[in-house]
Write a protein that holds these residues in place. Structure first.
Motif, PDB file in Angstrom:
ATOM      1  N   SER A  20     -11.580  10.334  -3.703  1.00  0.00           N
ATOM      2  CA  SER A  20     -11.952   8.941  -3.519  1.00  0.00           C
ATOM      3  C   SER A  20     -12.291   8.293  -4.861  1.00  0.00           C
ATOM      4  O   SER A  20     -11.848   7.174  -5.162  1.00  0.00           O
ATOM      5  CB  SER A  20     -13.136   8.897  -2.547  1.00  0.00           C
ATOM      6  N   GLY A  23      -9.163   7.729  -6.713  1.00  0.00           N
ATOM      7  CA  GLY A  23      -8.484   6.542  -6.185  1.00  0.00           C
ATOM      8  C   GLY A  23      -9.084   5.261  -6.742  1.00  0.00           C
ATOM      9  O   GLY A  23      -8.357   4.319  -7.082  1.00  0.00           O
ATOM     10  N   GLU A  26      -7.860   4.853 -10.231  1.00  0.00           N
ATOM     11  CA  GLU A  26      -6.479   4.366 -10.251  1.00  0.00           C
ATOM     12  C   GLU A  26      -6.430   2.849 -10.087  1.00  0.00           C
ATOM     13  O   GLU A  26      -5.660   2.169 -10.767  1.00  0.00           O
ATOM     14  CB  GLU A  26      -5.673   5.030  -9.122  1.00  0.00           C
ATOM     15  N   LYS A  27      -7.277   2.349  -9.219  1.00  0.00           N
ATOM     16  CA  LYS A  27      -7.235   0.912  -8.924  1.00  0.00           C
ATOM     17  C   LYS A  27      -7.883   0.053 -10.001  1.00  0.00           C
ATOM     18  O   LYS A  27      -7.585  -1.132 -10.118  1.00  0.00           O
ATOM     19  CB  LYS A  27      -7.898   0.642  -7.564  1.00  0.00           C
ATOM     20  N   MET A 138      -4.314  15.122  -4.303  1.00  0.00           N
ATOM     21  CA  MET A 138      -4.413  13.682  -4.504  1.00  0.00           C
ATOM     22  C   MET A 138      -3.060  13.005  -4.268  1.00  0.00           C
ATOM     23  O   MET A 138      -2.999  11.901  -3.711  1.00  0.00           O
ATOM     24  CB  MET A 138      -4.927  13.337  -5.898  1.00  0.00           C
ATOM     25  N   THR A 139      -1.994  13.665  -4.703  1.00  0.00           N
ATOM     26  CA  THR A 139      -0.656  13.094  -4.509  1.00  0.00           C
ATOM     27  C   THR A 139      -0.350  12.955  -3.019  1.00  0.00           C
ATOM     28  O   THR A 139       0.107  11.900  -2.557  1.00  0.00           O
ATOM     29  CB  THR A 139       0.400  13.981  -5.197  1.00  0.00           C
ATOM     30  N   GLN A 141      -2.492  12.919  -0.455  1.00  0.00           N
ATOM     31  CA  GLN A 141      -3.433  11.943   0.103  1.00  0.00           C
ATOM     32  C   GLN A 141      -3.001  10.506  -0.214  1.00  0.00           C
ATOM     33  O   GLN A 141      -3.001   9.634   0.659  1.00  0.00           O
ATOM     34  CB  GLN A 141      -4.824  12.232  -0.490  1.00  0.00           C
ATOM     35  N   SER A 142      -2.606  10.272  -1.464  1.00  0.00           N
ATOM     36  CA  SER A 142      -2.241   8.917  -1.876  1.00  0.00           C
ATOM     37  C   SER A 142      -0.951   8.455  -1.212  1.00  0.00           C
ATOM     38  O   SER A 142      -0.833   7.301  -0.789  1.00  0.00           O
ATOM     39  CB  SER A 142      -2.068   8.841  -3.398  1.00  0.00           C
ATOM     40  N   TYR A 288      -1.110  10.985 -11.046  1.00  0.00           N
ATOM     41  CA  TYR A 288      -2.274  11.329 -10.216  1.00  0.00           C
ATOM     42  C   TYR A 288      -3.091  12.441 -10.870  1.00  0.00           C
ATOM     43  O   TYR A 288      -4.314  12.465 -10.755  1.00  0.00           O
ATOM     44  CB  TYR A 288      -1.812  11.756  -8.815  1.00  0.00           C
ATOM     45  N   TYR A 291      -5.626  10.961 -13.163  1.00  0.00           N
ATOM     46  CA  TYR A 291      -6.744  10.318 -12.454  1.00  0.00           C
ATOM     47  C   TYR A 291      -7.699  11.359 -11.880  1.00  0.00           C
ATOM     48  O   TYR A 291      -8.925  11.209 -11.927  1.00  0.00           O
ATOM     49  CB  TYR A 291      -6.219   9.414 -11.335  1.00  0.00           C
TER      50      TYR A 291
END
Lengths: 307, 307, 307
Positions: A20, A23, A26-27, A138-139, A141-142, A288, A291
């Motif tokens: 999380s 993520g 990343e944003k 993460m990949t 999940q994203s 990812y 991140y």
């Protein structure tokens, strides 16, 4: 003090928090651009691994920190007979966090016992490589929006492939996961994964020879490299390395929303024509990876988010 | 997105702008000390070249950016069979701009096709080395106040000397340039430079054996190293390497305002006694190389000047 | 412009100032976190020495500066036949201060004659390693509160041990210093130290074979590594290397406030059981090494303290 030595060091809850945070990074990268100002990462790479090392360095630099270290054992005091324990005690005086790659299994574990700063295992022999697993999670999940209820195909060298073993062990913690294990008979998953991880936890899985036949079922296709250095003779390597090459042709019957992952470097197990396929996610995976390493460094150094 | 792959990638106008920016940087370094804050340069050196690598790194650090990368192919994923295309796609996720040195001609060109960030060719085999040429141009411009109407002597290994070929191709774009090509017969410029570049463009030039005889005419004397690795046998190397050594004695008849350039490293083709001569400009050239690389990084990343 | 080439380059007064600054840094690191912003350290390591290199890099990064350089001669222009003089003139254009490690004695001295920026000798062959000596002095000063009136035991390879020779030469400048020189007969201090340094300055010292017998007298015990590369044959090395291993048993009769120093890396000359002894100071020494290098960089670049 926490370390990251094995993929399962973080619980499902902690992993969720980490992903999380990754993520959020990343944003809004700018919000995290200075959280590590004045902090130093030491990259102690007793064997070269450019990709992994640069990913850690990019992560630390993205956070406003700085980096020092070595890229191979020749350049280290190891050649003067120093123990990992001593090296890590010394480097603890130089850096705030250490990423260690070592050809010997367990070296980062030993390091963690003597270090005054958090240790991240950046790969120890054929053993563990937890930040690759976090990258894979993460990949998935994203791209899929979840880590549960999926059919995951794992293809290639499932016998020696460290990343595959770790990914299996991590994914079984989520409900509704099914594996399709695609490999030549010589490179099937080892008994301790089949029995102690899959069967013991009653995880559904099939072992198959054909990449194409299993394609339509898959939500994720995780390809791996057949590493020359894992083979005892050249002949076996040559015979097997090309067996499981992914092509556009083979992707015909794949789902539209299946994604192809690969820990890289690839040699020829994915034809370059596949790179343009929207399902090809192995270069996104690299991004990812940065991140998730940023998030991990923050978490191990307990940096509070201010944004 | 722009790359810098060949010396002629920038037009005369663009080159003028670049040198002008480099000049402003030289005069006011502090004004540019943070323009690259938060940006990363990757130095991907598949063969070692300390001087060039450190010049790029100094340039990026001077702009407030940071640096990651590798210094030789052993330390890279190339040894695991990864293609340049894949490496550059990965490193695109780690850095904002890439400087690549590669023993194979064309590798940076291939890289540019797959990269998401600008590629600077930091030398590809015997092929191109555009930032050396930009350095040479900036040195001449700064010291002589112009790039036109000059007699330029090029001395040493004109056959294999990559920097010489690039400098010729760049300088012919300015009016009034005349070349004196000084070399042993075995190391004269190759036919494609003589015919396709010089004769085709009607550029006046002479080919001579003697360094001393041509000295009085020169506005610029560009010395080059006779590189051992370019020769097929040791004997030829030994016989030729000392043929064109510049000494104070040979400089007697040179103009007062002639300048001596050299791409470095020198071995013994310029006697150390010459270093003290006010016309010796090869160490100033190193400094100009940093400024011009700072300007190039800014231009490729389209950084607006705020000063 | 000042350089730091030999342990005695700084007078007793200057050394006191340096150690005092290092002490202030230790107490308030945050106050110095940006004093080198925009400045660059070049680490030119013609032979690998991870510990020393990382200590310098950590020091510069702790001060807010940045770092570039090379880690071994293979990666440098030295392999193309460039002289140290030329390399240092070039690197002067890239960095504000240079730390140089070189296998040849005197190389940093030569460098200092051609450099436009301060040179720090980070070890030249078996010759000098002044920042190790400064580290040793700071450790003694910090732990004992003084540099005078002490009995200092030096144990191990006193013949080839560069750090031992430098420490002796530095400590004799303080009143009331007595040495106990503990080594096998084959590895005793060389004549020029015994006669020109100790006897000439009437410094009391004894030469003994036994580590245990001399233990009760010591205020400082300085252990050294028996380096394989100093021996002419394998047999001598094997016979001697284990002769002077420090164990808890041997420490029984040591003073409570004696401290054990070691320049590191250690191989087996200090048993790991000793690490837990409160008198073991060799890892603290590493930390002091960073502070003293921070102070040295500040002093050579004449950075005024604002705190």
């Amino acid at each position: 003090m926490r370390h990251m030595l094995k993929p399962l060091d973080f619980s499902v809850e902690e992993t969720a928090e980490l992903l999380s945070l990754a993520g959020r990074i990343e944003k809004n990268r700018a919000a995290y651009a200075k959280v590590m100002e004045g902090k130093k990462l030491a990259t102690l790479f007793y064997e070269p691994s450019t990709r992994t090392r640069l990913s850690f360095e990019a992560a630390m630099l993205n956070l406003g920190g700085s980096v020092l270290g070595f890229q191979s054992a020749d350049a280290s005091s190891a050649s003067k007979g120093e123990s990992v324990a001593d090296t890590v005690r010394v480097v603890s005086c130089y850096a705030d966090i250490i990423a260690m790659r070592h050809p010997k299994e367990g070296a980062p574990m030993v390091a963690s016992e003597f270090s005054r700063v958090p240790i991240i295992n950046a790969g120890d022999g054929g053993h563990q490589h937890p930040t690759q697993t976090l990258t894979d999670l993460m990949t998935i999940q994203s791209l899929k929006g979840r880590l549960d209820h999926m059919t995951v195909g794992l293809c290639g060298d499932l016998k020696f492939g460290r990343t595959v073993h770790s990914l299996i062990s991590s994914l079984i913690r989520y409900p509704g996961i099914r594996f399709v294990l695609i490999s030549p008979p010589e490179l099937r998953i080892p008994g301790y994964i089949r029995e102690d991880v899959l069967e013991k936890n009653r995880i559904p899985f099939t072992e198959v020879d054909s990449l194409e036949a299993s394609m339509p079922d898959l939500d994720i296709l995780y390809m791996t490299r057949v590493q020359k250095e894992r083979f005892f003779n050249e002949e076996d390597y040559i015979r097997l390395k090309d067996s499981y090459i992914l092509t556009e042709e083979k992707l015909k019957n794949a789902k539209e929303d299946m994604f192809i992952l690969h820990p890289l470097p690839r040699v020829n197990e994915i034809a370059v024509e596949v790179d343009k396929d929207p399902r090809a996610a192995y270069f996104k995976q690299v991004q990812y990876g940065v991140y998730v390493r940023m998030a991990l460094i923050m978490k191990l150094l307990e940096v509070k988010e201010t944004c």
